[in-house]
Design a protein around this motif. Structure first.
Motif, PDB file in Angstrom:
ATOM      1  N   SER A   1      18.270 -14.085   2.720  1.00  0.00           N
ATOM      2  CA  SER A   1      17.579 -14.154   3.715  1.00  0.00           C
ATOM      3  C   SER A   1      16.755 -15.339   4.039  1.00  0.00           C
ATOM      4  CB  SER A   1      17.614 -12.545   4.293  1.00  0.00           C
ATOM      5  OG  SER A   1      16.537 -12.647   5.177  1.00  0.00           O
ATOM      6  N   HIS A   2      15.935 -15.746   4.863  1.00  0.00           N
ATOM      7  CA  HIS A   2      15.150 -16.304   4.924  1.00  0.00           C
ATOM      8  C   HIS A   2      13.540 -15.111   5.110  1.00  0.00           C
ATOM      9  CE1 HIS A   2      15.362 -15.488   9.385  1.00  0.00           C
ATOM     10  NE2 HIS A   2      14.466 -15.278   8.937  1.00  0.00           N
ATOM     11  N   HIS A   3      13.743 -13.879   4.865  1.00  0.00           N
ATOM     12  CA  HIS A   3      12.602 -12.701   5.040  1.00  0.00           C
ATOM     13  C   HIS A   3      12.458 -12.848   3.268  1.00  0.00           C
ATOM     14  CE1 HIS A   3      12.479 -12.472   9.377  1.00  0.00           C
ATOM     15  NE2 HIS A   3      13.627 -11.977   8.945  1.00  0.00           N
ATOM     16  N   HIS A   4      13.430 -12.977   1.965  1.00  0.00           N
ATOM     17  CA  HIS A   4      13.023 -12.395   0.892  1.00  0.00           C
ATOM     18  C   HIS A   4      11.200 -13.450   0.649  1.00  0.00           C
ATOM     19  CE1 HIS A   4      13.780 -11.790  -2.946  1.00  0.00           C
ATOM     20  NE2 HIS A   4      13.697 -13.085  -3.671  1.00  0.00           N
TER      21      HIS A   4
ATOM     22  N   GLU B   1       8.690 -10.714   1.827  1.00  0.00           N
ATOM     23  CA  GLU B   1       8.102  -9.544   1.165  1.00  0.00           C
ATOM     24  C   GLU B   1       7.662  -9.979  -0.214  1.00  0.00           C
ATOM     25  OE1 GLU B   1      12.451  -7.937   0.523  1.00  0.00           O
ATOM     26  OE2 GLU B   1      12.825  -7.825   2.957  1.00  0.00           O
ATOM     27  N   ARG B   2       7.907 -10.915  -0.865  1.00  0.00           N
ATOM     28  CA  ARG B   2       6.965 -10.972  -2.031  1.00  0.00           C
ATOM     29  C   ARG B   2       5.753 -11.122  -1.724  1.00  0.00           C
ATOM     30  NH1 ARG B   2       9.277 -16.382  -4.390  1.00  0.00           N
ATOM     31  NH2 ARG B   2       7.406 -17.189  -3.517  1.00  0.00           N
ATOM     32  N   HIS B   3       5.470 -11.883  -0.855  1.00  0.00           N
ATOM     33  CA  HIS B   3       3.872 -12.309  -0.386  1.00  0.00           C
ATOM     34  C   HIS B   3       3.316 -10.973  -0.006  1.00  0.00           C
ATOM     35  CE1 HIS B   3       3.805 -16.209  -1.254  1.00  0.00           C
ATOM     36  NE2 HIS B   3       5.140 -16.550   0.066  1.00  0.00           N
TER      37      HIS B   3
ATOM     38  N   ARG C   1       3.835  -7.996  -1.642  1.00  0.00           N
ATOM     39  CA  ARG C   1       3.937  -7.018  -2.516  1.00  0.00           C
ATOM     40  C   ARG C   1       2.725  -8.132  -3.067  1.00  0.00           C
ATOM     41  NH1 ARG C   1       8.630  -8.640  -6.242  1.00  0.00           N
ATOM     42  NH2 ARG C   1       9.482  -9.048  -4.504  1.00  0.00           N
ATOM     43  N   TYR C   2       2.155  -9.428  -3.337  1.00  0.00           N
ATOM     44  CA  TYR C   2       1.231  -9.653  -3.747  1.00  0.00           C
ATOM     45  C   TYR C   2       0.175  -9.794  -3.005  1.00  0.00           C
ATOM     46  CZ  TYR C   2       3.881 -13.046  -6.680  1.00  0.00           C
ATOM     47  OH  TYR C   2       5.017 -13.667  -7.447  1.00  0.00           O
ATOM     48  N   LEU C   3      -0.217  -9.126  -1.430  1.00  0.00           N
ATOM     49  CA  LEU C   3      -0.890  -8.896  -0.801  1.00  0.00           C
ATOM     50  C   LEU C   3      -2.022  -7.651  -1.278  1.00  0.00           C
ATOM     51  CD1 LEU C   3      -3.166  -9.979   1.198  1.00  0.00           C
ATOM     52  CD2 LEU C   3      -1.547  -8.921   3.397  1.00  0.00           C
ATOM     53  N   ALA C   4      -0.827  -6.601  -1.551  1.00  0.00           N
ATOM     54  CA  ALA C   4      -0.718  -5.334  -1.852  1.00  0.00           C
ATOM     55  C   ALA C   4      -1.575  -5.574  -3.765  1.00  0.00           C
ATOM     56  CB  ALA C   4       0.258  -4.262  -2.096  1.00  0.00           C
ATOM     57  N   SER C   5      -1.193  -5.723  -4.095  1.00  0.00           N
ATOM     58  CA  SER C   5      -1.538  -6.096  -5.857  1.00  0.00           C
ATOM     59  C   SER C   5      -3.038  -6.528  -5.639  1.00  0.00           C
ATOM     60  CB  SER C   5      -0.889  -6.825  -6.471  1.00  0.00           C
ATOM     61  OG  SER C   5       0.471  -6.414  -6.599  1.00  0.00           O
ATOM     62  N   ALA C   6      -2.924  -7.563  -4.900  1.00  0.00           N
ATOM     63  CA  ALA C   6      -4.841  -8.523  -4.389  1.00  0.00           C
ATOM     64  C   ALA C   6      -5.800  -6.989  -3.638  1.00  0.00           C
ATOM     65  CB  ALA C   6      -5.081  -9.135  -3.514  1.00  0.00           C
ATOM     66  N   ILE C   7      -5.034  -6.511  -3.393  1.00  0.00           N
ATOM     67  CA  ILE C   7      -5.589  -5.168  -2.066  1.00  0.00           C
ATOM     68  C   ILE C   7      -6.176  -3.987  -3.551  1.00  0.00           C
ATOM     69  CG2 ILE C   7      -5.935  -3.521   0.044  1.00  0.00           C
ATOM     70  CD1 ILE C   7      -4.055  -5.215   0.967  1.00  0.00           C
ATOM     71  N   LYS C   8      -5.367  -3.567  -4.272  1.00  0.00           N
ATOM     72  CA  LYS C   8      -5.772  -2.823  -5.236  1.00  0.00           C
ATOM     73  C   LYS C   8      -6.119  -3.475  -6.062  1.00  0.00           C
ATOM     74  CE  LYS C   8      -1.054  -0.766  -5.557  1.00  0.00           C
ATOM     75  NZ  LYS C   8       0.425  -0.336  -6.284  1.00  0.00           N
ATOM     76  N   ILE C   9      -6.096  -4.587  -6.248  1.00  0.00           N
ATOM     77  CA  ILE C   9      -7.391  -5.190  -7.435  1.00  0.00           C
ATOM     78  C   ILE C   9      -8.892  -5.272  -6.439  1.00  0.00           C
ATOM     79  CG2 ILE C   9      -8.086  -7.798  -8.478  1.00  0.00           C
ATOM     80  CD1 ILE C   9      -5.391  -7.871  -9.336  1.00  0.00           C
ATOM     81  N   PHE C  10      -9.490  -5.503  -5.065  1.00  0.00           N
ATOM     82  CA  PHE C  10     -10.434  -5.831  -4.672  1.00  0.00           C
ATOM     83  C   PHE C  10     -10.902  -4.598  -4.280  1.00  0.00           C
ATOM     84  CE2 PHE C  10      -9.237 -10.327  -4.201  1.00  0.00           C
ATOM     85  CZ  PHE C  10      -9.868 -10.979  -4.456  1.00  0.00           C
ATOM     86  N   LYS C  11     -10.286  -3.646  -4.331  1.00  0.00           N
ATOM     87  CA  LYS C  11     -10.853  -1.959  -3.750  1.00  0.00           C
ATOM     88  C   LYS C  11     -10.932  -1.416  -5.025  1.00  0.00           C
ATOM     89  CE  LYS C  11      -8.093  -0.574   0.020  1.00  0.00           C
ATOM     90  NZ  LYS C  11      -7.347   0.855   0.477  1.00  0.00           N
ATOM     91  N   ASN C  12     -11.808  -1.664  -6.169  1.00  0.00           N
ATOM     92  CA  ASN C  12     -11.588  -2.042  -8.000  1.00  0.00           C
ATOM     93  C   ASN C  12     -12.948  -2.028  -7.657  1.00  0.00           C
ATOM     94  OD1 ASN C  12     -12.725  -1.285 -10.088  1.00  0.00           O
ATOM     95  ND2 ASN C  12      -9.969  -2.092 -11.278  1.00  0.00           N
ATOM     96  N   LYS C  13     -13.841  -1.341  -7.726  1.00  0.00           N
ATOM     97  CA  LYS C  13     -15.526  -1.417  -7.256  1.00  0.00           C
ATOM     98  C   LYS C  13     -15.646  -2.088  -8.934  1.00  0.00           C
ATOM     99  CE  LYS C  13     -16.757   1.870  -3.954  1.00  0.00           C
ATOM    100  NZ  LYS C  13     -16.376   1.203  -2.862  1.00  0.00           N
TER     101      LYS C  13
END
Length: 84
Positions: A2-5, A8-10, A12-24
């Motif tokens: 599917s063209h949405h695959h 979804e990967r992006h 996941r990367y965005l969620a990982s980046a948000i976790k990193i930037f929430k780290n004080k």
């Protein structure tokens, strides 16, 4: 496939980046690194300004040809070695 695959990967990367930037700790280290880089950059600029002024004075007095003639013996020594 599917063209949405890829989308979804992006996400996941965005969620990982948000976790990193929430780290004080990470944010404090990144801020400290940014401040150090800015301080070193400003320091280098203030060191180079007098040399740029001298270079412009020499260019104004002798022209670019005079600078090339003055620098070329040193470049030749670097190219051939000082032993010749």
């Amino acid at each position: 496939m599917s063209h949405h695959h890829g989308y979804e990967r992006h996400l996941r990367y965005l969620a990982s980046a948000i976790k990193i930037f929430k780290n004080k700790t990470f944010l404090l280290l990144a801020l400290a690194l940014l401040l150090i880089v800015l301080a070193v950059g400003i320091w280098l600029i203030t060191l180079l300004i007098p040399f740029l002024g001298q270079l412009l004075t020499i260019i104004e007095k002798n022209g670019l040809k005079g600078i090339i003639e003055a620098v070329s013996p040193y470049l030749l020594k670097l190219w051939e070695g000082a032993g010749k």
